[in-house]
Each structure stands twice: as structure tokens, then as C-alpha cells.
Design an enzyme around this catalytic site. Structure first.
Site, PDB file in Angstrom:
ATOM      1  N   LYS A  13      65.205  22.377   2.555  1.00  0.00           N
ATOM      2  CA  LYS A  13      66.195  22.737   3.573  1.00  0.00           C
ATOM      3  C   LYS A  13      65.663  22.548   4.983  1.00  0.00           C
ATOM      4  CE  LYS A  13      66.725  26.906   2.061  1.00  0.00           C
ATOM      5  NZ  LYS A  13      65.758  26.907   0.966  1.00  0.00           N
ATOM      6  N   ARG A  88      72.433  34.797   2.898  1.00  0.00           N
ATOM      7  CA  ARG A  88      71.736  34.886   1.616  1.00  0.00           C
ATOM      8  C   ARG A  88      72.369  35.912   0.685  1.00  0.00           C
ATOM      9  NH1 ARG A  88      65.261  34.370   2.775  1.00  0.00           N
ATOM     10  NH2 ARG A  88      65.338  32.184   3.420  1.00  0.00           N
ATOM     11  N   ARG A 127      52.843  22.958  -0.108  1.00  0.00           N
ATOM     12  CA  ARG A 127      53.103  23.357   1.280  1.00  0.00           C
ATOM     13  C   ARG A 127      52.152  24.468   1.714  1.00  0.00           C
ATOM     14  NH1 ARG A 127      58.860  25.840   2.920  1.00  0.00           N
ATOM     15  NH2 ARG A 127      57.944  27.721   2.057  1.00  0.00           N
ATOM     16  N   ARG A 133      50.181  28.402   4.668  1.00  0.00           N
ATOM     17  CA  ARG A 133      51.120  29.525   4.567  1.00  0.00           C
ATOM     18  C   ARG A 133      50.662  30.484   3.473  1.00  0.00           C
ATOM     19  NH1 ARG A 133      57.104  27.175   5.578  1.00  0.00           N
ATOM     20  NH2 ARG A 133      57.602  29.167   4.661  1.00  0.00           N
ATOM     21  N   ARG A 144      60.505  34.717  -5.270  1.00  0.00           N
ATOM     22  CA  ARG A 144      61.552  34.241  -4.366  1.00  0.00           C
ATOM     23  C   ARG A 144      62.644  33.499  -5.125  1.00  0.00           C
ATOM     24  NH1 ARG A 144      57.728  31.752  -0.283  1.00  0.00           N
ATOM     25  NH2 ARG A 144      57.039  33.552   0.883  1.00  0.00           N
TER      26      ARG A 144
END
Length: 191
Positions: A13, A88, A127, A133, A144
Site C-alpha cells: 500500500k 480500519r 522490510r 523497522r 497484524r
């Protein structure tokens, strides 16, 4: 053009939001980016958001709604916007409906990127390494995905019923996914 870009964490996204926003000349508004900026700056909102983010949970609606409302009220969002990471929950859908109705416009389309769940885990683990991260551990990533399926996936049906849902295959090269999104959106009339 007033758009929402949806999909599970790792669907691409954030990457696609930049291309789509540039294509339509609108700002990409990412709640994730806003949360991370607040966390890195140590703001009160960031401290609160970090507790939820570290556990793989969503930041509470009242915090998120206020942030989104303030952002879409900015001048650069007057001709439209692309929301990435919001809404969400069903409650946020209702809140967003009110925000957009207040401007005299409507939501033009909701693009959902579909990606294989194991591909998502691999993307996010990669990622985590490349972007440093720390919140992207495998356990948090899988949590998640569960939260997305429980809380966000039902929104897809709401937008499908409204006739504004556009499903796009999010697998493959970034340029190919972008081309599929543009092909779908270029057919949508703007409000």
C-alpha cells in the site's frame, strides 16, 4: 479523486500510494507514517501509539480519527486524497463518511490489493531488515494479519455493497501492480 487503498500489512500500500497520489495530483495520507513520525519524535500521541503498534494492535479510533480529520482538512487535500491505512474498522468507516460528506464530495473508489499471506510475511521480514523497522518481527507480523482479518477485512464487504470496491492483484513487480491499479482507476468518474 478521493480514494482508499486497502490490503493487509505488506501488500504494498505505501509503495503504491505514492504512485497513485502522484498520478492523480493528490496527497497520500498514511496513518502508519504519521504514527511512526510521532513515535520517532516522542510526542504524547507517539508514545500512546507506540504501545499499540509494538503489540501489533491498532491505535484507538479517537486518536486516529482526529489525526485523519485534521489532515484531510488541509488545503492540499481539497481536490482529493488517497488514504492508506484508514479506515480500519467499521466505526472509522462511519467517521470517514461524515468527514467526506461535510466537504460535499463522496468517496470515489476503494482499491484493495490482494496478496498471498505467506508472501506478505516474507515481504515484511525483508522490510524489517532493509528499513530497520524493529516493530516487524514475525510474531507481530502474523498478529497484524490476524487483526486485519478480524477488524478490517469486513470493510471490504461494506465497500463492495456500495459498488465502489476495486480489487487489484498485488502480486508481482511493483510496476505491474501500479499499471493494474491505474487501469482500474482510470475508469472511475471523480466526484
Amino acid at each position: 479523486m478521493r480514494l482508499i487503498l486497502m490490503g493487509p500489512p505488506g501488500a504494498g500500500k505505501g509503495t503504491q500510494a505514492r504512485f497513485v497520489a502522484d498520478h492523480f495530483g493528490i496527497p497520500a495520507i498514511s496513518t502508519g507514517d504519521i504514527f511512526r513520525a510521532n513515535v520517532s519524535q516522542g510526542t504524547p500521541l507517539g508514545i500512546e501509539a507506540k504501545r499499540y503498534m509494538d503489540a501489533g494492535e491498532y491505535v484507538p479510533d479517537e486518536v486516529t480519527n482526529r489525526m485523519v480529520r485534521n489532515r484531510i482538512d488541509e488545503d492540499d487535500a481539497a481536490p482529493g486524497f488517497l488514504l492508506d491505512g484508514y479506515p480500519r474498522t467499521l466505526a472509522q468507516v462511519t467517521e470517514l463518511d461524515g468527514m467526506i460528506e461535510f466537504t460535499g464530495h463522496r468517496l470515489d473508489a476503494v482499491v484493495v490489493l490482494t496478496v498471498d499471506s505467506e508472501e506478505l510475511v516474507q515481504r515484511l521480514l525483508q522490510r524489517a531488515v532493509t528499513d530497520g523497522r524493529a516493530d516487524d518481527t514475525e510474531d507481530v507480523i502474523r498478529r497484524r494479519q490476524e487483526v486485519y482479518l478480524e477488524q478490517t477485512a469486513p470493510l471490504i464487504e461494506v465497500y463492495r455493497e456500495r459498488g465502489i470496491l476495486v480489487e487489484v492483484d498485488g502480486m508481482g513487480e511493483v510496476d505491474d501492480v501500479t499499471a493494474r491499479i491505474f487501469a482500474a482507476l482510470d475508469e472511475i468518474p471523480q466526484s
